[in-house]
Design a protein around this motif. Structure first.
Motif, mmCIF file in Angstrom:
data_model
loop_
_atom_site.group_PDB
_atom_site.id
_atom_site.type_symbol
_atom_site.label_atom_id
_atom_site.label_comp_id
_atom_site.label_asym_id
_atom_site.label_seq_id
_atom_site.Cartn_x
_atom_site.Cartn_y
_atom_site.Cartn_z
ATOM 1 N N GLY A 156 4.552 3.720 -7.004
ATOM 2 C CA GLY A 156 5.474 2.670 -7.412
ATOM 3 C C GLY A 156 4.832 1.305 -7.419
ATOM 4 N N GLU A 157 5.669 0.279 -7.522
ATOM 5 C CA GLU A 157 5.195 -1.096 -7.539
ATOM 6 C C GLU A 157 6.226 -1.989 -6.870
ATOM 7 O OE1 GLU A 157 6.774 -1.870 -12.123
ATOM 8 O OE2 GLU A 157 4.637 -1.878 -11.668
ATOM 9 N N ILE A 158 5.760 -3.121 -6.350
ATOM 10 C CA ILE A 158 6.628 -4.085 -5.666
ATOM 11 C C ILE A 158 6.288 -5.472 -6.159
ATOM 12 C CG2 ILE A 158 5.014 -4.168 -3.713
ATOM 13 C CD1 ILE A 158 7.385 -4.909 -1.926
ATOM 14 N N ALA A 159 7.298 -6.314 -6.243
ATOM 15 C CA ALA A 159 7.104 -7.692 -6.691
ATOM 16 C C ALA A 159 8.099 -8.591 -5.972
ATOM 17 C CB ALA A 159 7.282 -7.800 -8.205
ATOM 18 N N LEU A 160 7.684 -9.836 -5.713
ATOM 19 C CA LEU A 160 8.550 -10.864 -5.144
ATOM 20 C C LEU A 160 8.766 -11.940 -6.198
ATOM 21 C CD1 LEU A 160 7.149 -11.314 -1.507
ATOM 22 C CD2 LEU A 160 8.974 -9.825 -2.289
ATOM 23 N N ARG A 161 9.999 -12.410 -6.303
ATOM 24 C CA ARG A 161 10.299 -13.458 -7.281
ATOM 25 C C ARG A 161 11.370 -14.370 -6.701
ATOM 26 N NH1 ARG A 161 12.634 -8.729 -9.640
ATOM 27 N NH2 ARG A 161 14.939 -8.820 -9.673
ATOM 28 N N PRO A 162 11.377 -15.618 -7.145
ATOM 29 C CA PRO A 162 12.433 -16.532 -6.669
ATOM 30 C C PRO A 162 13.804 -16.058 -7.144
ATOM 31 C CG PRO A 162 10.606 -17.740 -7.666
ATOM 32 C CD PRO A 162 10.402 -16.300 -8.005
ATOM 33 N N ALA A 163 14.812 -16.266 -6.288
ATOM 34 C CA ALA A 163 16.187 -15.884 -6.632
ATOM 35 C C ALA A 163 16.944 -17.091 -7.156
ATOM 36 C CB ALA A 163 16.896 -15.301 -5.412
ATOM 37 N N ALA A 164 17.839 -16.828 -8.070
ATOM 38 C CA ALA A 164 18.680 -17.912 -8.604
ATOM 39 C C ALA A 164 19.561 -18.465 -7.492
ATOM 40 C CB ALA A 164 19.536 -17.394 -9.749
ATOM 41 N N GLY A 165 19.554 -19.776 -7.317
ATOM 42 C CA GLY A 165 20.344 -20.399 -6.252
ATOM 43 C C GLY A 165 19.616 -20.473 -4.939
ATOM 44 N N GLY A 166 18.331 -20.104 -4.892
ATOM 45 C CA GLY A 166 17.554 -20.188 -3.657
ATOM 46 C C GLY A 166 17.326 -18.830 -3.031
ATOM 47 N N GLY A 167 16.275 -18.755 -2.269
ATOM 48 C CA GLY A 167 15.943 -17.487 -1.631
ATOM 49 C C GLY A 167 14.920 -16.705 -2.426
ATOM 50 N N THR A 168 14.682 -15.466 -1.996
ATOM 51 C CA THR A 168 13.666 -14.605 -2.594
ATOM 52 C C THR A 168 14.243 -13.224 -2.841
ATOM 53 O OG1 THR A 168 11.927 -15.803 -1.401
ATOM 54 C CG2 THR A 168 11.334 -13.650 -2.312
ATOM 55 N N VAL A 169 13.811 -12.604 -3.933
ATOM 56 C CA VAL A 169 14.203 -11.233 -4.253
ATOM 57 C C VAL A 169 12.948 -10.367 -4.204
ATOM 58 C CG1 VAL A 169 15.147 -9.671 -5.983
ATOM 59 C CG2 VAL A 169 16.128 -11.956 -5.696
ATOM 60 N N ALA A 170 12.989 -9.317 -3.395
ATOM 61 C CA ALA A 170 11.930 -8.308 -3.359
ATOM 62 C C ALA A 170 12.404 -7.108 -4.163
ATOM 63 C CB ALA A 170 11.620 -7.905 -1.920
ATOM 64 N N ARG A 187 0.826 -1.204 0.000
ATOM 65 C CA ARG A 187 0.000 0.000 0.000
ATOM 66 C C ARG A 187 0.862 1.256 0.000
ATOM 67 N NH1 ARG A 187 -3.854 2.343 4.646
ATOM 68 N NH2 ARG A 187 -1.848 3.234 5.182
ATOM 69 N N THR A 188 1.931 1.268 0.785
ATOM 70 C CA THR A 188 2.794 2.445 0.845
ATOM 71 C C THR A 188 3.471 2.703 -0.490
ATOM 72 O OG1 THR A 188 3.186 2.018 3.202
ATOM 73 C CG2 THR A 188 4.725 3.476 2.062
ATOM 74 N N VAL A 189 3.977 1.648 -1.122
ATOM 75 C CA VAL A 189 4.655 1.804 -2.408
ATOM 76 C C VAL A 189 3.665 2.276 -3.478
ATOM 77 C CG1 VAL A 189 5.867 0.559 -4.237
ATOM 78 C CG2 VAL A 189 6.461 0.145 -1.851
ATOM 79 N N GLN A 190 2.465 1.726 -3.485
ATOM 80 C CA GLN A 190 1.461 2.145 -4.472
ATOM 81 C C GLN A 190 1.032 3.593 -4.238
ATOM 82 O OE1 GLN A 190 -1.610 -0.787 -4.051
ATOM 83 N NE2 GLN A 190 -0.392 -2.427 -4.987
ATOM 84 N N HIS A 191 0.969 4.007 -2.967
ATOM 85 C CA HIS A 191 0.618 5.394 -2.673
ATOM 86 C C HIS A 191 1.667 6.354 -3.224
ATOM 87 C CE1 HIS A 191 -0.971 8.877 -0.685
ATOM 88 N NE2 HIS A 191 0.077 9.018 0.090
ATOM 89 N N ALA A 192 2.913 5.918 -3.270
ATOM 90 C CA ALA A 192 3.983 6.739 -3.833
ATOM 91 C C ALA A 192 4.070 6.614 -5.349
ATOM 92 C CB ALA A 192 5.324 6.353 -3.197
#
Length: 471
Positions: free
Chosen positions: A439-453, A432-437
């Motif tokens: 912008g946009e946010i997304a989460l995706r799997p990271a290469a080698g494991g983990g998550t990238v925001a 909500r905060t990012v959209q109010h500014a």
């Protein structure tokens, strides 16, 4: 006469429309009828005057009139026109089969004028009947010049005008009655959608059923009103559903920490009541649990307060802020929460228009998630590129693909995260905060494991010259 208090003295909209249509038609018909009557009368009078100007007295009728100057008026049935001779003295000589007409000053003036002239005017007979008179000087061979008045009764046109008036009155009456019926039909037909809208509003007010929709037909004002009402009820229904869901989810989330807190407090109270001291290690663990539950409750209440704010606009105005400075401040707090983690940051200058406090809270939530899901001794990479994209990458277990569409929903927590502390509101606040500014946010799997925001907020590498960044 006084009306009872509260009595509705106004007509319904349907009745007012019908009355308005009937009144408008009545006025129009009356104006047309009167205009028609006046024009007809003027035309008939004009034709009568033309006929009088073309009618001439015969020498015989003039001679008969002169012979009757001293005799009483004839009693026989009058003819087509009344003929009489006007003398300069004002006396008259009435021809047989004519009604005596009162001599007017204009008649005497013509009789006394040596030149030929004429006068067209109105007068009356001795018994009061109105006539139209044409007086002129007429020359007869062998008799001389005489002033002759030729008259015709106005009853000739009055009868026709009276019949016309009755006919126009009847037509006008039928027109008004028909207009009233047509107005009532038009009002009923035109107000049928309004009646449906009224019934729907009354139903919603009585039952609070926001699922009711009004059928929309056409593109007129009533259709626009119906669409607006449907949109309003849909928005209200959605808002009520979200409110109910928020209350239900908040109650569900509050139940667990409150139950645990109540259990721990009851253990402490029982120890005090029975005089049985709790072992120091157990008491220490119990107090730590109470403290943790209180911290979780405080965090949950704070998240609920954040989410209770309207989506737009925020409580404070948007300002030009240095995103890299806010990220740096959030990193300091994240390092305190994960002292055994390595947090690497590569930040390039980037200036955005946002609410500083809300943006920092959102970034802290993103970093908290990275710290929470990172293994002990792991690392978190934070980068703010030259294009303004902020990425936070952890090396945790990652998010299953089927869970990615739900990560920004309120109170949603993946099965693997339900054993960890948290309310499930953090990412909702971030989105909500990012959209109010803007912008946009997304989460995706990271290469080698983990998550990238990945967060992208519109901005520039330099602040506007007329508005320096605020810290």
């Amino acid at each position: 006469m006084s009306w009872p208090a509260g009595k509705d003295r106004t007509l319904s909209l349907r009745s007012r429309l019908a009355l308005l249509v009937a009144s408008a038609v009545a006025i129009a018909v009356a104006a047309a009828a009167i205009t028609c009557w006046l024009l007809t009368r003027a035309q008939l009078e004009s034709e009568l005057d033309t006929s009088l100007e073309r009618t001439t007295a015969s020498p015989g009728s003039v001679q008969d009139a002169l012979n009757n100057c001293d005799a009483p008026p004839p009693s026989s049935k009058p003819g087509f026109a009344y003929v009489q001779v006007v003398l300069p003295s004002g006396a008259r000589c009435v021809a047989p089969d004519s009604q005596p007409v009162k001599v007017q000053p204009a008649d005497v003036a013509i009789a006394r004028t040596p030149t030929h002239s004429s006068s067209l005017h109105s007068s009356t007979t001795d018994d009061g009947a109105e006539v139209r008179v044409n007086t002129s000087q007429v020359s007869f061979r062998g008799l001389g010049v005489f002033t002759v008045s030729v008259s015709r009764p106005l009853s000739e046109i009055d009868t026709s005008l009276n019949r016309l008036a009755l006919l126009l009155a009847a037509v006008a009456g039928l027109g008004v009655v028909g207009a009233g019926a047509a107005g009532l039909w038009v009002a009923r037909t035109g107000l049928r959608p309004v009646n449906g809208l009224t019934r729907t509003v009354e139903h919603v007010a009585a039952t609070e059923d926001l699922t009711v929709r009004i059928p929309v037909e056409g593109e007129d004002e009533i259709a626009r009103l119906s669409r607006s009402f449907n949109a309003m009820t849909a928005a209200l229904a959605s808002s009520r559903d979200r409110q109910s869901q928020l209350i239900a989810d908040a109650g569900h989330e509050l139940r667990t920490p409150l139950t645990s807190l109540r259990t721990n407090v009851e253990l402490l109270a029982r120890s005090e009541e029975t005089g049985r001291a709790i072992p120091p290690d157990d008491r220490k663990a119990l107090m730590a649990s109470v403290k943790a539950q209180m911290t979780e409750l405080a965090a949950l209440i704070g998240d609920l307060q954040e989410l209770s704010r309207p989506d737009a606009p925020g409580p404070g105005p948007l300002q030009v802020v240095a995103l890299h400075d806010i990220v740096e401040s959030a990193l300091e707090r994240a390092r305190l929460r994960g002292p055994d983690l390595t947090i690497d940051a590569r930040l390039n200058p980037w200036y955005v228009r946002a609410e500083p406090a809300a943006l920092e809270r959102a970034l802290v939530n993103v970093l908290d998630n990275a710290v929470k899901f990172s293994p002990a001794g792991g690392s978190v990479e934070v980068a703010l590129g030259r294009s303004g994209e902020l990425t936070v990458r952890d090396h945790g277990p990652g998010i299953p693909a089927e869970d990615l569409p739900h990560v920004f929903e309120r109170f949603w927590r993946s099965p693997s995260a339900r054993a960890l502390p948290g309310s499930g509101l953090g990412l909702s606040i971030v989105a909500r905060t990012v959209q109010h500014a803007g912008g946009e946010i997304a989460l995706r799997p990271a290469a080698g494991g983990g998550t990238v925001a990945a967060i992208r907020i519109p901005g520039a590498a330099k602040p506007p010259p007329d508005e320096p960044p605020r810290t």
